[in-house]
Design an enzyme around this catalytic site. Structure first.
Site, mmCIF file in Angstrom:
data_model
loop_
_atom_site.group_PDB
_atom_site.id
_atom_site.type_symbol
_atom_site.label_atom_id
_atom_site.label_comp_id
_atom_site.label_asym_id
_atom_site.label_seq_id
_atom_site.Cartn_x
_atom_site.Cartn_y
_atom_site.Cartn_z
ATOM 1 N N LYS A 183 9.502 -30.844 -10.263
ATOM 2 C CA LYS A 183 8.143 -30.514 -9.823
ATOM 3 C C LYS A 183 8.221 -29.108 -9.272
ATOM 4 C CE LYS A 183 4.908 -32.157 -6.280
ATOM 5 N NZ LYS A 183 4.907 -31.574 -4.956
HETATM 6 P P1 FBP Z 1 -0.187 -30.988 -3.087
HETATM 7 O O1 FBP Z 1 -0.685 -31.273 -4.492
HETATM 8 O O2 FBP Z 1 -1.191 -31.341 -2.068
HETATM 9 O O3 FBP Z 1 0.314 -29.561 -2.992
HETATM 10 O O4 FBP Z 1 1.043 -31.967 -2.863
HETATM 11 C C1 FBP Z 1 2.307 -31.663 -3.325
HETATM 12 C C2 FBP Z 1 3.294 -31.461 -2.190
HETATM 13 O O5 FBP Z 1 4.538 -31.006 -2.656
HETATM 14 C C3 FBP Z 1 3.493 -32.674 -1.322
HETATM 15 O O6 FBP Z 1 4.397 -33.550 -1.895
HETATM 16 C C4 FBP Z 1 3.929 -32.076 -0.037
HETATM 17 O O7 FBP Z 1 3.562 -32.826 1.060
HETATM 18 C C5 FBP Z 1 3.205 -30.791 -0.015
HETATM 19 O O8 FBP Z 1 2.811 -30.483 -1.310
HETATM 20 C C6 FBP Z 1 4.060 -29.689 0.483
HETATM 21 O O9 FBP Z 1 3.217 -28.765 1.055
HETATM 22 P P2 FBP Z 1 3.705 -27.341 1.469
HETATM 23 O O10 FBP Z 1 3.595 -26.539 0.219
HETATM 24 O O11 FBP Z 1 2.696 -26.933 2.493
HETATM 25 O O12 FBP Z 1 5.096 -27.439 1.996
#
Ligand code: FBP
Length: 271
Positions: A183
């Site tokens: 991812k």
């Molecule tokens: P989003 O689609 O909201 O970005 O979620 C993906 C994610 O990787 C989550 O798994 C995680 O909580 C968050 O984004 C991490 O956020 P940040 O980029 O602020 O660290």
């Protein structure tokens, strides 16, 4: 083929049913804190029920949240247990470290189909996260569990974490340490993301959703672009649960990923 590699294939197939997947990430209560939620979305069971009933391929949760919300997902979709994390309460400098917050064995006990862990490539704590990753991977291999890596380039020397060369490096590093699914960030164009997919050399790449876009159609356009660039799907959180109609939002994403609709077509179908 060994028993465990069969197990891994079985589990991967449950997530990527037609070779593609839409995963709903919902670890924000841990990573960002309750500030991400409204009085409506603060109850994770309500949010998950809507998304799962809409037919999402998998949900990515911490073990504790998977336990609390079991009635919303159990027997209805695949579960990916995220076993690293960091809170937003930490001192700024330590936000570049993800800590162990669960185990592969917990994921097995919960009946999950995969585990997920973040590596901030380029962080001053890269070494610690790599040591964790190697242990997670070793245990997961023993149980035939796929490992999804959130391969996020983030650190003092990284000026632009969405730069194609930087994202490609993270993806390449992720496959070098055995990620079964990756991812990562969208690089902003179909052409550059094609290079990212190439760097993954056949390991499925899922786009990370990111902060909510002002206009939902812009997010759908990103989804269309990454799919046309050869990605296997998306892992989305905020763009869906912060939408006024999360069920309709996730359905639109699914239509692009699984049915090949354009962003415009999927958006129109929401109206
Ligand atoms: P989003 O689609 O909201 O970005 O979620 C993906 C994610 O990787 C989550 O798994 C995680 O909580 C968050 O984004 C991490 O956020 P940040 O980029 O602020 O660290």
């Amino acid at each position: 083929m060994s028993y465990t590699s069969i197990g891994k294939t079985v589990r991967l197939t449950r997530i990527l049913r037609d070779g593609r997947a839409v995963v709903f990430a919902f670890d924000h209560g841990f990573e960002h804190g309750p500030g991400d939620f409204t009085s409506e979305t603060i109850d994770p069971r309500r949010v998950l029920k809507k998304i799962v009933d809409a037919g999402v391929d998998a949900v990515m949760l911490t073990a504790g949240l998977a336990h609390v919300t079991r009635d919303s997902w159990l027997g209805k979709t695949s579960l990916i247990v995220k076993i690293t994390g960091k809170t937003n309460l930490r001192p700024e400098e330590q936000k570049l470290l993800q800590s162990i917050i669960g185990t592969v064995e917990e994921a097995v006990s919960l009946g999950a189909d995969a585990v997920a862990a973040t590596v901030y490539w380029g962080s001053q704590y890269e070494d610690a996260m790599l040591s964790q990753w190697v242990l997670i991977k070793e245990e997961a291999e023993r149980y035939g569990y796929p490992c999804l890596q959130l391969a996020y380039p983030r650190g003092p020397s990284i000026k632009n974490m969405y730069d194609v060369e930087v994202v490609k490096y993270g993806v390449r590093a992720a496959i070098e340490v055995g990620a079964d699914l990756i991812k990562t960030y969208y690089t902003g164009s179909r052409e550059t993301f094609r290079e990212v997919v190439k760097a993954a050399s056949g390991v499925p790449v899922l786009m990370s959703g990111g902060a909510p876009r002002k206009n939902f159609i812009d997010f759908l356009k990103d989804v269309e672009d990454v799919m046309k660039a050869g990605a296997q799907g998306v892992v989305v959180g905020r763009n869906v649960f912060m939408h006024e109609n999360p069920a309709s939002a996730i359905k639109a994403v699914m239509k692009i990923v699984h049915e090949g609709l354009t962003a415009e077509e999927a958006y129109k179908a929401m109206q």
